[in-house]
Enzyme design. Structure first.
Site, PDB file in Angstrom:
ATOM      1  N   HIS A 195      -1.723  -0.248   0.974  1.00  0.00           N
ATOM      2  CA  HIS A 195      -2.857   0.425   0.189  1.00  0.00           C
ATOM      3  C   HIS A 195      -2.616   0.191  -1.447  1.00  0.00           C
ATOM      4  O   HIS A 195      -3.298  -0.304  -2.052  1.00  0.00           O
ATOM      5  CB  HIS A 195      -2.937   1.923   0.329  1.00  0.00           C
ATOM      6  CG  HIS A 195      -3.400   2.166   1.644  1.00  0.00           C
ATOM      7  ND1 HIS A 195      -2.743   2.973   2.405  1.00  0.00           N
ATOM      8  CD2 HIS A 195      -4.740   1.789   2.336  1.00  0.00           C
ATOM      9  CE1 HIS A 195      -3.333   3.218   3.632  1.00  0.00           C
ATOM     10  NE2 HIS A 195      -4.508   2.776   3.483  1.00  0.00           N
ATOM     11  N   LYS A 197      -9.367  14.523  13.911  1.00  0.00           N
ATOM     12  CA  LYS A 197      -8.470  15.488  14.520  1.00  0.00           C
ATOM     13  C   LYS A 197      -7.023  15.355  14.623  1.00  0.00           C
ATOM     14  O   LYS A 197      -6.314  16.077  14.501  1.00  0.00           O
ATOM     15  CB  LYS A 197      -9.104  15.499  16.215  1.00  0.00           C
ATOM     16  CG  LYS A 197     -10.250  16.470  16.109  1.00  0.00           C
ATOM     17  CD  LYS A 197     -10.589  16.447  17.537  1.00  0.00           C
ATOM     18  CE  LYS A 197     -12.173  16.566  17.558  1.00  0.00           C
ATOM     19  NZ  LYS A 197     -12.839  15.553  18.777  1.00  0.00           N
ATOM     20  N   ARG A 239      -7.398  -7.136   6.900  1.00  0.00           N
ATOM     21  CA  ARG A 239      -6.059  -7.390   7.377  1.00  0.00           C
ATOM     22  C   ARG A 239      -6.121  -8.413   8.703  1.00  0.00           C
ATOM     23  O   ARG A 239      -6.587  -9.643   8.248  1.00  0.00           O
ATOM     24  CB  ARG A 239      -5.199  -6.368   7.891  1.00  0.00           C
ATOM     25  CG  ARG A 239      -4.344  -5.440   6.875  1.00  0.00           C
ATOM     26  CD  ARG A 239      -4.129  -4.236   7.470  1.00  0.00           C
ATOM     27  NE  ARG A 239      -5.334  -3.547   7.751  1.00  0.00           N
ATOM     28  CZ  ARG A 239      -5.265  -2.270   8.390  1.00  0.00           C
ATOM     29  NH1 ARG A 239      -4.038  -1.326   8.371  1.00  0.00           N
ATOM     30  NH2 ARG A 239      -6.565  -1.589   8.362  1.00  0.00           N
ATOM     31  N   SER A 246      -1.607   2.821   8.419  1.00  0.00           N
ATOM     32  CA  SER A 246      -0.899   3.836   8.270  1.00  0.00           C
ATOM     33  C   SER A 246      -0.623   4.570   9.900  1.00  0.00           C
ATOM     34  O   SER A 246       0.438   5.106   9.906  1.00  0.00           O
ATOM     35  CB  SER A 246      -2.076   4.868   7.951  1.00  0.00           C
ATOM     36  OG  SER A 246      -2.270   4.687   6.510  1.00  0.00           O
TER      37      SER A 246
HETATM   38  P1  ADP Z   1      -9.942   3.886   6.899  1.00  0.00           P
HETATM   39  O1  ADP Z   1      -9.923   4.776   8.061  1.00  0.00           O
HETATM   40  O2  ADP Z   1     -11.006   3.983   6.108  1.00  0.00           O
HETATM   41  O3  ADP Z   1      -9.818   2.325   7.653  1.00  0.00           O
HETATM   42  P2  ADP Z   1      -7.241   3.263   5.967  1.00  0.00           P
HETATM   43  O4  ADP Z   1      -6.651   4.554   4.947  1.00  0.00           O
HETATM   44  O5  ADP Z   1      -6.676   3.012   7.123  1.00  0.00           O
HETATM   45  O6  ADP Z   1      -8.665   4.098   5.949  1.00  0.00           O
HETATM   46  O7  ADP Z   1      -7.473   2.004   4.990  1.00  0.00           O
HETATM   47  C1  ADP Z   1      -8.292   2.216   3.782  1.00  0.00           C
HETATM   48  C2  ADP Z   1      -8.639   0.657   3.238  1.00  0.00           C
HETATM   49  O8  ADP Z   1      -7.393   0.010   3.082  1.00  0.00           O
HETATM   50  C3  ADP Z   1      -9.305  -0.311   4.527  1.00  0.00           C
HETATM   51  O9  ADP Z   1     -10.140  -1.105   3.711  1.00  0.00           O
HETATM   52  C4  ADP Z   1      -8.165  -1.041   5.065  1.00  0.00           C
HETATM   53  O10 ADP Z   1      -8.382  -2.300   5.684  1.00  0.00           O
HETATM   54  C5  ADP Z   1      -7.091  -1.233   3.723  1.00  0.00           C
HETATM   55  N1  ADP Z   1      -5.742  -1.293   4.284  1.00  0.00           N
HETATM   56  C6  ADP Z   1      -5.028  -0.585   4.903  1.00  0.00           C
HETATM   57  N2  ADP Z   1      -3.785  -1.038   5.255  1.00  0.00           N
HETATM   58  C7  ADP Z   1      -3.846  -2.254   4.688  1.00  0.00           C
HETATM   59  C8  ADP Z   1      -2.989  -3.521   4.364  1.00  0.00           C
HETATM   60  N3  ADP Z   1      -1.621  -3.423   5.028  1.00  0.00           N
HETATM   61  N4  ADP Z   1      -3.540  -4.416   3.755  1.00  0.00           N
HETATM   62  C9  ADP Z   1      -4.500  -4.618   3.189  1.00  0.00           C
HETATM   63  N5  ADP Z   1      -5.534  -3.655   3.403  1.00  0.00           N
HETATM   64  C10 ADP Z   1      -5.133  -2.543   3.655  1.00  0.00           C
END
Ligand code: ADP
Length: 167
Positions: free
Chosen positions: A20, A44, A93, A131
């Site tokens: 992120h 949840k 990704r 995450s």
């Molecule tokens: P969501 O539940 O909305 O997907 P996330 O917190 O998992 O929320 O991800 C938020 C954004 O960050 C999404 O667009 C996701 O694709 C991007 N993202 C998460 N991890 C990475 C990563 N390692 N590289 C690039 N983008 C990422």
């Protein structure tokens, strides 16, 4: 569409990872200000509650005045419009991200006026990072130093320790 100075980066951020942070730093090369918007949708299986996620993001980005952290409920496009913003940033990704993101982006551009979704490819070293993977590794006692900043790691370890003591 007006020229955009602000971009909204929405997500769950449970918790924020280096993947992120990489997207945020790269977005700051294009936009003057990035709002990290944590979705308040009920989850949840979330490890951190919304306030904890916001605090962690703020703490990790405390030296970056061009980033602010916020939460939103309801439709993302309504939130984006309420901030007078026009751009949503999402990271990509694997190909598996694509279909879902494509669907949401199409929907948002249909129901949202003047809102664009900008996709940023993950940096090579974070291509596998999510995450949920970090949560799993940490819950099993693995090292997460190369995936999340120290304060996030400590907060995760505390969570898993207190969960264990409840068992
Ligand atoms: P969501 O539940 O909305 O997907 P996330 O917190 O998992 O929320 O991800 C938020 C954004 O960050 C999404 O667009 C996701 O694709 C991007 N993202 C998460 N991890 C990475 C990563 N390692 N590289 C690039 N983008 C990422």
């Amino acid at each position: 569409m007006p020229h955009s100075k602000i971009a909204i980066y929405p997500g769950s951020f449970d918790p924020i990872t280096y993947g992120h942070l990489d997207i945020i730093q790269r977005s700051l090369k294009i936009f003057k200000h990035v709002i990290v918007a944590v979705a308040r949708n009920s989850q949840k299986n979330a490890l951190f509650d919304i306030d904890e996620r916001v605090e962690l993001i703020k703490s990790v980005l405390k030296d970056e005045p061009r980033v602010s952290v916020d939460t939103f409920t309801g439709l993302l496009i309504d939130y984006v419009a309420s901030k007078q913003a026009h751009v949503i940033i999402r990271g990509l990704r694997a190909i598996s991200d694509f279909e879902y993101e494509f669907q949401i982006a199409q929907m948002n551009s249909t129901i949202g006026h003047d809102i664009e979704t900008l996709f940023m490819m993950t940096s090579v070293q974070y291509g596998y990072l999510s995450s949920s993977i970090v949560r799993e590794v940490c819950s099993l006692g693995g090292t997460v130093d190369s995936f999340v900043p120290q304060e996030v790691k400590q907060a995760m370890q505390q969570k898993y320790q207190s969960k264990k003591s409840l068992l």
